[in-house]
Design a protein around this motif. Structure first.
Motif, short mmCIF file in Angstrom:
data_model
loop_
_atom_site.label_atom_id
_atom_site.label_comp_id
_atom_site.label_asym_id
_atom_site.label_seq_id
_atom_site.Cartn_x
_atom_site.Cartn_y
_atom_site.Cartn_z
N ALA A 47 38.97 -0.65 -0.21
CA ALA A 47 38.45 -1.99 -1.10
C ALA A 47 37.19 -2.21 -0.84
O ALA A 47 36.42 -2.93 -1.74
CB ALA A 47 39.55 -3.20 -0.49
N CYS A 48 36.53 -1.86 0.45
CA CYS A 48 35.25 -2.08 0.53
C CYS A 48 34.09 -0.96 0.00
O CYS A 48 33.12 -1.17 0.42
CB CYS A 48 35.02 -2.26 2.01
N VAL A 49 34.64 -0.17 -0.82
CA VAL A 49 33.96 1.23 -1.13
C VAL A 49 32.59 0.80 -1.89
O VAL A 49 32.68 0.12 -2.93
CB VAL A 49 34.60 2.22 -1.90
N VAL A 50 31.36 1.31 -1.68
CA VAL A 50 30.17 0.91 -2.22
C VAL A 50 29.38 2.38 -2.37
O VAL A 50 30.23 3.23 -1.80
CB VAL A 50 29.43 -0.20 -1.61
N SER A 51 28.53 2.28 -3.09
CA SER A 51 27.69 3.54 -3.13
C SER A 51 26.37 3.45 -2.29
O SER A 51 25.66 2.42 -2.44
CB SER A 51 27.18 3.95 -4.69
N VAL A 52 26.13 4.31 -1.51
CA VAL A 52 24.89 4.25 -0.83
C VAL A 52 24.10 5.77 -1.03
O VAL A 52 24.68 6.73 -0.49
CB VAL A 52 25.27 4.20 0.84
N ASP A 53 22.88 5.67 -1.55
CA ASP A 53 22.13 6.60 -1.75
C ASP A 53 22.98 7.56 -2.61
O ASP A 53 22.94 8.91 -2.52
CB ASP A 53 21.66 7.55 -0.87
N GLY A 54 23.83 7.05 -3.59
CA GLY A 54 24.55 8.07 -4.46
C GLY A 54 25.99 8.59 -3.93
O GLY A 54 26.67 9.24 -4.62
N ALA A 55 25.99 8.39 -2.81
CA ALA A 55 27.37 8.62 -2.13
C ALA A 55 28.41 7.45 -1.99
O ALA A 55 27.82 6.40 -1.42
CB ALA A 55 27.13 9.37 -0.87
N THR A 56 29.76 7.71 -2.23
CA THR A 56 30.66 6.60 -1.76
C THR A 56 30.73 6.41 -0.27
O THR A 56 31.08 7.67 0.43
CB THR A 56 32.06 6.79 -2.66
N VAL A 57 30.89 5.21 0.09
CA VAL A 57 30.89 4.92 1.39
C VAL A 57 31.97 3.68 1.71
O VAL A 57 31.85 2.58 1.05
CB VAL A 57 29.69 4.44 2.13
N LYS A 58 32.55 3.86 2.67
CA LYS A 58 33.73 2.58 2.96
C LYS A 58 32.82 1.64 3.81
O LYS A 58 32.33 1.99 4.93
CB LYS A 58 34.76 2.98 3.82
N SER A 59 32.40 0.61 3.29
CA SER A 59 31.29 -0.41 3.67
C SER A 59 31.75 -1.03 5.09
O SER A 59 30.93 -1.55 5.76
CB SER A 59 30.61 -1.24 2.74
#
Ligand code: FES
Ligand code: FES
Length: 162
Positions: A47-59
Motif C-alpha cells: 500500500a506504501c509503494v512509491v517510485s524512487v528514481d524510477g524504481a518502485t519502492v515500498k516506502s
C-alpha cells in the motif's frame, strides 16, 4: 536529525528529518501526501509503494534520509493535470477497486510495469508484478484487466505523441 533535499512529484523539497524516520512517514506526516498508505508495517502489503528514481519502492522499507538526492513520485504526482492518469482511468473503467486502500500502491506499480514493458504486457506478467501488492477486496481480476487495458491505451498515446 539530518537535512535532506529531494525532488517530490517534480518539486524540490528540503527538510530536516530524524535519522530513523521512514520515507512513508516523511511523505504522509511531514509533507501531507497521505495518498501513500500504510497497510501492514511488515513490508508485505504494498500500500506504501512509491517510485524512487524510477524504481518502485515500498516506502515503509526505506528511510527518509536514504531518499536524499532522489526523485520521488507518489500517487499525488502521477497526473500533472486535473485529469486522471490513464491507469487511474482504467481502474475506474474496470471497477478495479472497492475500499481503495491498496489502490495508490497498485497504480504506482502498474505505471512502472507499463513503462518498462508497454503494450506487450501479458496477463501472467501483470500477475507476477502484483505479487508485492495485496488487495483484500477485489480478487485481482479487474485490477489485471485495468492494467492490461491501460497498457494498450498508454501505448496508443505514446505512438500518437511520436
Ligand atoms: Fe509498506 Fe505494507 S505498509 S508494505
Ligand atoms: Fe480494498 Fe484493494 S480495494 S484492499
Amino acid at each position: 536529525m539530518s537535512s535532506i533535499e529531494l525532488r517530490i512529484n517534480g518539486k524540490d523539497v528540503r527538510r530536516s528529518v530524524e535519522d530513523h524516520q521512514l520515507l512513508v512517514s516523511f511523505l504522509r506526516e511531514d509533507l501531507g501526501l497521505t495518498g501513500t498508505h500504510v497497510g501492514c508495517d511488515t513490508s508485505q502489503c504494498g500500500a506504501c509503494v512509491v517510485s524512487v528514481d524510477g524504481a518502485t519502492v515500498k516506502s515503509c522499507t526505506m528511510l527518509a534520509v536514504q531518499a536524499h538526492g532522489c526523485s520521488v513520485a507518489t500517487i499525488e504526482g502521477v497526473s500533472q493535470t486535473t485529469s486522471l492518469h490513464a491507469v487511474q482511468e482504467a481502474f475506474q473503467r474496470h471497477h478495479a477497486l472497492q475500499c481503495g486502500y491498496c489502490t495508490a500502491g497498485l497504480v504506482i506499480t502498474a505505471i512502472d510495469l507499463i513503462e518498462r514493458v508497454g503494450s506487450q504486457l501479458t496477463r501472467d506478467q501483470v500477475a507476477h508484478a502484483l505479487k508485492g501488492n495485496l488487495c483484500r477486496c477485489t480478487g485481482y481480476q479487474n485490477i489485471i484487466n485495468a492494467i492490461l487495458d491501460a497498457a494498450g491505451h498508454l501505448d496508443v498515446a505514446a505512438q500518437a505523441a511520436e
